[in-house]
Design a protein around this motif. Structure first.
Motif, PDB file in Angstrom:
ATOM      1  N   ASN A   1      13.942  -5.848  11.176  1.00  0.00           N
ATOM      2  CA  ASN A   1      13.775  -4.814  12.199  1.00  0.00           C
ATOM      3  C   ASN A   1      14.727  -5.043  13.366  1.00  0.00           C
ATOM      4  O   ASN A   1      15.349  -4.106  13.861  1.00  0.00           O
TER       5      ASN A   1
ATOM      6  N   GLN B   1       5.855  -6.976  15.621  1.00  0.00           N
ATOM      7  CA  GLN B   1       6.564  -7.101  14.346  1.00  0.00           C
ATOM      8  C   GLN B   1       7.589  -5.969  14.210  1.00  0.00           C
ATOM      9  O   GLN B   1       8.743  -6.199  13.867  1.00  0.00           O
TER      10      GLN B   1
ATOM     11  N   SER C   1      -5.576  -3.449   9.120  1.00  0.00           N
ATOM     12  CA  SER C   1      -4.281  -2.875   8.779  1.00  0.00           C
ATOM     13  C   SER C   1      -4.412  -1.802   7.710  1.00  0.00           C
ATOM     14  O   SER C   1      -3.724  -0.796   7.746  1.00  0.00           O
ATOM     15  N   ALA C   2      -5.342  -2.016   6.783  1.00  0.00           N
ATOM     16  CA  ALA C   2      -5.478  -1.038   5.703  1.00  0.00           C
ATOM     17  C   ALA C   2      -6.062   0.282   6.190  1.00  0.00           C
ATOM     18  O   ALA C   2      -5.862   1.317   5.575  1.00  0.00           O
TER      19      ALA C   2
ATOM     20  N   ARG D   1      -0.570 -12.950  16.981  1.00  0.00           N
ATOM     21  CA  ARG D   1      -1.845 -12.681  16.301  1.00  0.00           C
ATOM     22  C   ARG D   1      -2.999 -12.919  17.266  1.00  0.00           C
ATOM     23  O   ARG D   1      -3.910 -12.106  17.388  1.00  0.00           O
TER      24      ARG D   1
ATOM     25  N   LYS E   1       0.845  -1.195   0.000  1.00  0.00           N
ATOM     26  CA  LYS E   1       0.000   0.000   0.000  1.00  0.00           C
ATOM     27  C   LYS E   1       0.879   1.244   0.000  1.00  0.00           C
ATOM     28  O   LYS E   1       0.490   2.304  -0.469  1.00  0.00           O
ATOM     29  N   ASN E   2       2.068   1.097   0.554  1.00  0.00           N
ATOM     30  CA  ASN E   2       2.958   2.245   0.721  1.00  0.00           C
ATOM     31  C   ASN E   2       4.118   2.249  -0.258  1.00  0.00           C
ATOM     32  O   ASN E   2       5.052   3.024  -0.087  1.00  0.00           O
TER      33      ASN E   2
ATOM     34  N   HIS F   1      -4.775  -4.586  14.682  1.00  0.00           N
ATOM     35  CA  HIS F   1      -3.557  -4.590  13.887  1.00  0.00           C
ATOM     36  C   HIS F   1      -2.384  -4.056  14.710  1.00  0.00           C
ATOM     37  O   HIS F   1      -1.279  -4.569  14.631  1.00  0.00           O
TER      38      HIS F   1
ATOM     39  N   LEU G   1       0.737  -7.215   2.495  1.00  0.00           N
ATOM     40  CA  LEU G   1       0.352  -7.394   1.087  1.00  0.00           C
ATOM     41  C   LEU G   1       1.536  -7.904   0.278  1.00  0.00           C
ATOM     42  O   LEU G   1       1.381  -8.611  -0.717  1.00  0.00           O
TER      43      LEU G   1
ATOM     44  N   ILE H   1      10.739  -9.442   7.613  1.00  0.00           N
ATOM     45  CA  ILE H   1      10.778  -8.020   7.961  1.00  0.00           C
ATOM     46  C   ILE H   1      10.995  -7.850   9.463  1.00  0.00           C
ATOM     47  O   ILE H   1      11.727  -6.958   9.893  1.00  0.00           O
ATOM     48  N   ALA H   2      10.383  -8.735  10.258  1.00  0.00           N
ATOM     49  CA  ALA H   2      10.625  -8.664  11.706  1.00  0.00           C
ATOM     50  C   ALA H   2      12.108  -8.898  11.985  1.00  0.00           C
ATOM     51  O   ALA H   2      12.718  -8.211  12.811  1.00  0.00           O
TER      52      ALA H   2
ATOM     53  N   LYS I   1      -8.805  -7.262  -0.076  1.00  0.00           N
ATOM     54  CA  LYS I   1      -9.109  -8.425   0.753  1.00  0.00           C
ATOM     55  C   LYS I   1     -10.046  -7.973   1.864  1.00  0.00           C
ATOM     56  O   LYS I   1      -9.870  -6.910   2.425  1.00  0.00           O
TER      57      LYS I   1
ATOM     58  N   PRO J   1      -4.594   4.551   9.278  1.00  0.00           N
ATOM     59  CA  PRO J   1      -4.591   6.010   9.350  1.00  0.00           C
ATOM     60  C   PRO J   1      -5.987   6.588   9.598  1.00  0.00           C
ATOM     61  O   PRO J   1      -6.118   7.592  10.277  1.00  0.00           O
TER      62      PRO J   1
ATOM     63  N   ASN K   1       7.273   3.631   3.548  1.00  0.00           N
ATOM     64  CA  ASN K   1       7.621   2.946   4.792  1.00  0.00           C
ATOM     65  C   ASN K   1       6.738   1.722   4.964  1.00  0.00           C
ATOM     66  O   ASN K   1       5.599   1.700   4.530  1.00  0.00           O
TER      67      ASN K   1
ATOM     68  N   TRP L   1      -0.328  -6.592  17.219  1.00  0.00           N
ATOM     69  CA  TRP L   1       0.530  -7.539  16.500  1.00  0.00           C
ATOM     70  C   TRP L   1       1.666  -6.779  15.792  1.00  0.00           C
ATOM     71  O   TRP L   1       2.832  -7.183  15.813  1.00  0.00           O
ATOM     72  N   SER L   2       1.265  -5.666  15.192  1.00  0.00           N
ATOM     73  CA  SER L   2       2.202  -4.882  14.405  1.00  0.00           C
ATOM     74  C   SER L   2       3.362  -4.372  15.257  1.00  0.00           C
ATOM     75  O   SER L   2       4.500  -4.286  14.793  1.00  0.00           O
ATOM     76  N   ALA L   3       3.070  -4.042  16.521  1.00  0.00           N
ATOM     77  CA  ALA L   3       4.121  -3.553  17.405  1.00  0.00           C
ATOM     78  C   ALA L   3       5.171  -4.639  17.631  1.00  0.00           C
ATOM     79  O   ALA L   3       6.376  -4.377  17.596  1.00  0.00           O
TER      80      ALA L   3
ATOM     81  N   ASN M   1       2.733   8.216   6.954  1.00  0.00           N
ATOM     82  CA  ASN M   1       1.676   8.143   5.947  1.00  0.00           C
ATOM     83  C   ASN M   1       1.852   9.158   4.834  1.00  0.00           C
ATOM     84  O   ASN M   1       1.581   8.840   3.673  1.00  0.00           O
TER      85      ASN M   1
ATOM     86  N   THR N   1       4.254  -0.652   6.851  1.00  0.00           N
ATOM     87  CA  THR N   1       3.291  -0.560   7.949  1.00  0.00           C
ATOM     88  C   THR N   1       2.716  -1.942   8.279  1.00  0.00           C
ATOM     89  O   THR N   1       1.596  -2.057   8.774  1.00  0.00           O
ATOM     90  N   ASN N   2       3.496  -2.957   8.030  1.00  0.00           N
ATOM     91  CA  ASN N   2       3.163  -4.325   8.455  1.00  0.00           C
ATOM     92  C   ASN N   2       1.813  -4.838   7.970  1.00  0.00           C
ATOM     93  O   ASN N   2       1.126  -5.536   8.689  1.00  0.00           O
ATOM     94  N   GLN N   3       1.458  -4.477   6.750  1.00  0.00           N
ATOM     95  CA  GLN N   3       0.166  -4.949   6.258  1.00  0.00           C
ATOM     96  C   GLN N   3       0.219  -6.341   5.687  1.00  0.00           C
ATOM     97  O   GLN N   3      -0.774  -7.047   5.680  1.00  0.00           O
TER      98      GLN N   3
END
Lengths: 254, 224, 642
Positions: free
Chosen positions: A242, B183, B107-108, B197, A175-176, B176, A224, A238-239, B99, B111, A218, B179-181, B82, A220-222
């Motif tokens: 990081n 990651q 996640s999408a 997750r 997405k980014n 999101h 995709l 990616i983890a 999806k 923002p 950047n 989990w994302s943190a 962003n 954003t852990n999506q």
């Protein structure tokens, strides 16, 4: 094998060069065999265009068996089209139905300029590698290969990471428009192996610096990227990147 | 090539590390806030006394500053990230395959849920911190009657609905985010991925259920 | 007086084991301070090109590297699946450098140079060490040592592999080392640039003319030596297992400038590729040779049997390889297998909708080892097959058919890998070296890497050392550059202005059909003469009826048109070479030169040589020079797999 041919309605991005604006053109392609690959369908369209005296559609391709990473277009919003772990050249037309409309676009990533139509400039990936994606060992008499044992699990994991073909689908799908999966795969590959330890910290720092300067977005852990990756590289990479990077910045001596 | 550590702190990876660390702090704050709020259900007096202890303690200014700092950090890096991300794709796709599973949706929309939550938080502070000041005395000590304010505020069904929506957004955001943190700070790996997750689902569900309970409970109190 | 020359390969003499070391000691060196004054042009960035560019840059030379692709990481070396051979003898199965040398020479049916081939076998061990040091993730045993497998029917396990992607991993190692030098500023990388001419000054190769595939701009690049490492030319057959860019255009550019083309008729037709699915097909995907370890090849005994394969009972099946070659069975070398498959199909036993395929059956292997084992071994290949053909090899036998895979022939080079043009070096598949008339499995990565990483850096240095004082100082304003650029420009204008009715691809397909049918697996004098006639017709028509759309900027059709023009000339040369080689050897099987049992009959008395063709003009018959081959270390024997 099937003998029923299809007619498809394509909407293809046409752009003369990187300086001029592009637009979509519509084409009807008849007699598409389900056994054709996506690129063979485009070949056929190009032959038609040639006979009509029109400019052929430019796209990148080479090995046509999913290993060189040259091909890649966005098909109906999906890089490399529908299907898991396939490249555009491996995508067969049996994935489409007669009468389908197909939108074909180039990778849309600022760091990958469109050169013409569907062909983009992916040299930004080379520049990321150039910044440190290697082991500094000169040609000549390298040490005996078996003098450095590598556990099978580590070697296998390194191979998973090294399987990247540099096609750019990850950045295209993101997405980014981020190249994080690409960088993560190479940094992981070399960080996992004992051969890569000497330059490990510098490598992560330098490659990320280069990547950021090239204008990618950047992460954003999506995730995709991992869905689009034709080689199934997972975002666990990616983890790993990081923590490699964190370690590199917090503990470096340079 | 010499590398500046300060520059590295502004790199793409550190951007998300800042968002992750501040997000983790804010999640812990959410749990603390949750514990405090739950006193309203146990006993109105306990709740009011707890609130009084908090705001009458000079330490509160420091605590508030810390919270504001982490909010600011979280929002600043999220916005910067962003904006750069939008710039990284000047021409967007004509067609985009979407999806529809919850994880992808969460996640999408980070923002957007984030921006809405910011609006909510501002309103939340105006409504409560700077809202009507009712007083009550317990054993001769006069203090703010926040409990009364709550009952009054959530006596209005519109406010309840607004809160339910906001808390749903929050739960999607943290679904999101949590989990994302893990990651982003690099502790995720294939063996822990499912655990993280699940943990983020669990956290998200706890947040949404418990935080929705409060306005609904207040509303029911008012009806009774 | 005959103009036919006896070529000298400048091979060392004496004991073969020490020949390369002795030879190297005799080679000239260049002082490190002088190396930075010299520039080497490298065309192609695969294992041979990328390797030599990186290695020369490490030594201190300035290097300019060119690729027609968008990055060096995509060169066709990437596609080799199986592995790379080296006689490390890790499995302790009595392998040795000598045995690898012996197998390669015998496998090539005694049409390669003994000294070069021995050097190849020697250097192979260095490849494994070097690649490991570069971080190539070879497959490993649990104890951490490197893993080996047996490949291509050899009786020792000497093949090192990185899953099914060995070529990719070796190439990425070489690519990364190249990028390291790009970063250091020693290599200037030119991507998406196609070499369209070689520039010679004072009889030496001094530069190239390239076309920028993005802008269409012609550019001049000069240097002190030129390395050509542009791979093989299987695309001459149109359908092949090779990448779309695997053409012989760069070799033909050099050939027309005077470099000799050696043994162009030796083309390996790989037995296990997917069959042609229709006229639209642009390439045939290779199914790894490893499948023959467990799969059994068969056709129905009855001609034109239309029953589905699983309905044909065991006693009505002809396992023709097992029947004809009982000791090797399904593991006969590639050339023999391909031929047997073609014979089965030609005699009316072909299977599948097109009847141009045979079965490769895993039923017995699944019964013997279980589904899980087979899945583990071949899962990814089976998936790939299912993906393309839409049938599951777990349930129905695979259908396979041979297709062009590797060109053993290429530009003629001496022991130093220098062509007949001084200063023009050729490495990898672009040259004819090492593989004789047939290449063994997992030997191609070995030869490309050896050339690039170990041989060329040494021998190019020798040339530069020898010529350091005499190489004229030039720049791109030189008359020869003017002339060469003008001729390229004229050629492009000529093609764009034909404005006929047939696209380059149509011509290419026609050429490919003639090549496969008449210069393919089975050849006869009659067929080859017919091929020469047909290709000449295609050539004439090409210059009258070519339809080229687009302009001279970025244009996928123009790229094709230029390459197809060279492919037609190359096809003609391949047919001519095949016609003149009046024997059967290796992949070159002449039905008119067979023994009583129909097996290939080599003629060591008259053809134990390399044929090197010298260009005489567009419509002239080229000259056929000879490099005599001597076998002092391995006795010339008949290659029998009965």
């Amino acid at each position: 094998m099937s003998s029923n041919t299809m007619t498809l309605y394509l909407q293809v991005w046409r752009q003369k060069n990187s300086n001029e604006a592009g637009a979509f053109s519509n084409y009807e392609v008849a007699n598409v065999s389900p056994d054709m690959s996506f690129l063979e369908m485009l070949d056929m369209l190009n032959e038609d265009l040639a006979r009509q005296g029109l400019d052929p559609i430019q796209y990148d391709h080479d090995c046509r068996e999913g290993i060189c990473g040259a091909c890649g277009v966005v098909i109906n919003g999906e890089p490399h089209g529908p299907g898991k772990q396939t490249t555009t050249c491996e995508l067969h037309m049996r994935n489409f139905k007669n009468g389908d409309a197909i939108v074909i676009e180039p990778w849309r990533v600022k760091a990958f300029a469109v050169l013409k139509d569907l062909a983009v400039d992916r040299s930004a990936y080379d520049k990321i590698i150039q910044a440190g994606g290697f082991i500094k060992v000169n040609y000549g008499n390298a040490p005996e290969a078996n003098s450095l044992p590598v556990g099978k699990d580590v070697a296998d994991l390194a191979m998973d990471m090294a399987a990247c073909i540099g096609c750019g689908a990850c950045a295209a799908a993101c997405k980014n428009a981020s190249a994080m999966l690409f960088a993560a795969a190479k940094i992981s590959h070399l960080a996992l192996l004992p051969q890569g330890q000497v330059e490990r910290k510098k490598r992560a720092a330098n490659m990320i610096k280069a990547m950021d300067e090239l204008g990618f977005g950047n992460c954003t852990n999506q995730g995709l990227c991992e869905d689009a990756c034709p080689k199934g590289i997972n975002i666990n990479a990616i983890a790993r990147l990081n923590r490699e990077y964190l370690d590199s910045i917090l503990t470096c001596n340079f | 090539m010499s590398l500046s550590v300060i520059k590295a702190f502004r790199s793409s990876i550190f951007k998300k590390i800042w968002v992750a660390l501040s997000g983790m702090f804010l999640c812990i704050f959410l749990l603390g806030h949750l514990a405090g709020n739950s006193m309203m259900i146990i006993n109105p007096e306990m709740f009011n006394r707890y609130a009084h202890t908090l705001i009458s303690n000079p330490f509160i200014y420091f605590a508030e500053a810390v919270i504001v700092f982490f909010f600011f950090l979280h929002i600043f890096w999220a916005i910067k990230t962003n904006v750069e991300n939008w710039r990284a794709r000047p021409i967007s796709y004509h067609k985009r395959a979407t999806k529809w599973d919850l994880q992808s949706l969460a996640s999408a929309t980070m923002p957007y849920t984030g921006a809405l939550l910011l609006v909510f938080i501002v309103k939340h502070i105006i409504d409560f911190k700077y809202g009507p000041y009712y007083t009550i005395s317990y054993e001769g000590v006069q203090m703010r009657n926040l409990y009364q304010l709550l009952l009054e505020y959530f006596g209005n069904i519109h406010n309840v609905i607004a809160y339910v929506i906001a808390m749903t957004l929050l739960s999607i955001h943290v679904l999101h985010g949590v989990w994302s943190a893990f990651q982003s700070i690099g502790i995720n790996r294939s063996t822990l991925n499912t655990t993280f997750r699940r943990f983020s689902y669990l956290f998200s569900v706890i947040i949404v259920i418990s935080y929705i309970t409060f306005p609904v409970w207040c509303y029911i109190q008012g009806v009774k | 007086m005959s103009k036919i020359k006896q070529l000298d390969s400048n091979s060392p003499t004496g004991p073969i084991e020490t020949a390369w070391d002795r030879h190297r000691f005799g080679l000239k060196l260049v002082n490190p301070a002088n190396r930075r004054k010299l520039k080497v042009i490298v065309v192609g960035t695969g294992l041979a090109g990328g390797g030599s560019a990186g290695a020369l840059a490490e030594m201190g030379y300035n290097v300019e590297a060119f690729t027609i692709l968008d990055t060096p990481r995509r060169s066709h070396s990437i596609a080799a699946q199986g592995g790379v051979n080296a006689a490390k003898n890790y499995p302790n199965d009595n392998d040795s450098i000598w045995r690898l040398f012996y197998d390669t020479v015998k496998g090539g049916d005694f049409r390669s140079n003994e000294y070069s081939t021995y050097r190849l076998a020697q250097c192979a061990n260095n490849i494994i060490d070097q690649a490991t040091a570069q971080g190539v993730p070879f497959s490993r045993e649990y104890g951490g040592t490197l893993s080996n497998r047996s490949f291509g029917g050899v009786q020792v396990s000497r093949t090192f592999y990185a899953r099914g992607q060995t070529g990719q991993q070796l190439l990425l190692g070489v690519y990364q080392s190249l990028m390291k030098e790009v970063n250091r500023g020693k290599v200037k990388l030119h991507t998406r640039k196609e070499m369209l001419d070689l520039v010679m000054i004072d009889g030496k190769a001094r530069g190239i003319i390239t076309r920028d595939l993005v802008t269409g701009k012609l550019e001049r690049h000069y240097g002190d030596a030129v390395i050509l490492a542009t791979g093989g030319f299987c695309k001459t057959y149109y359908l092949s297992t090779n990448a779309m860019a695997s053409n012989g255009a760069s070799q033909m550019r050099c050939y027309e400038k005077g470099a000799y083309m050696a043994n162009p008729c030796f083309t390996q037709i790989h037995p296990t590729s997917l069959p042609v699915m229709g006229p639209f097909m642009s390439k045939q995907t290779l199914m790894s040779e490893a499948l023959r370890n467990d799969g059994r090849i068969w056709v129905p005994k009855a001609k034109g049997d239309h029953r589905p394969p699983n309905d044909i009972p065991e006693d009505e099946r002809d396992y023709f390889l097992e029947r004809r070659y009982p000791s090797f069975g399904n593991l006969t070398p590639r050339d023999i297998t391909s031929r047997a498959i073609k014979q089965a199909v030609d005699s009316g036993h072909g299977v599948g909708p097109t009847k141009v395929a045979v079965y490769l059956d895993f039923k017995d292997a699944i019964k013997r080892d279980g589904l899980t084992t087979i899945k583990e071994k071949y899962g990814n290949l089976f998936d790939m097959y299912t993906h393309i053909v839409d049938e599951s090899p777990y349930k129905v036998p695979m259908r396979i058919y041979p297709t062009a895979h590797f060109t053993m022939g290429g530009l003629w080079v001496d022991y130093n890998l220098m062509s007949s043009i001084p200063g023009l070096f050729v490495g990898g598949e672009a040259s004819y070296e090492y593989h004789g008339a047939n290449r063994l499995g997992a030997n191609s990565l070995m030869s490309a890497t050896t050339d690039g990483c170990f041989v060329l850096p040494t021998t190019v240095s020798n040339y530069l050392g020898e010529n350091f004082k005499t190489l004229a100082k030039i720049d791109d304003k030189h008359d020869e550059f003017e002339k060469a650029e003008k001729s390229v420009k004229d050629r492009i204008t000529r093609l764009l202005n034909i404005k006929g009715s047939k696209t380059p691809n149509q011509f290419h397909k026609e050429l490919g059909k003639v090549m496969f049918d008449y210069v393919g697996i089975e050849r006869t004098e009659e067929k080859l003469k017919h091929a020469i006639e047909e290709i000449t017709k295609i050539k004439q028509l090409y210059h009258k009826d070519l339809l080229l759309s687009g302009d001279d900027a970025m244009n996928i059709e123009l790229e094709r048109a230029l390459r197809v023009e060279d492919s037609i000339n190359l096809g003609l040369l391949m047919a001519r070479d095949a016609l003149e080689r009046k024997e059967s050897c290796g992949a070159h099987y002449r039905m008119d030169f067979v023994d009583d049992e129909g097996e290939a009959q080599r003629d060591d008395e008259n053809f134990c040589h390399v044929a090197a063709w010298e260009y005489q003009g567009q419509s002239e018959v080229p000259l056929r020079h000879i490099e005599q081959l001597k076998f002092n270390n391995i006795a010339l024997t008949k290659r029998s797999y009965k």
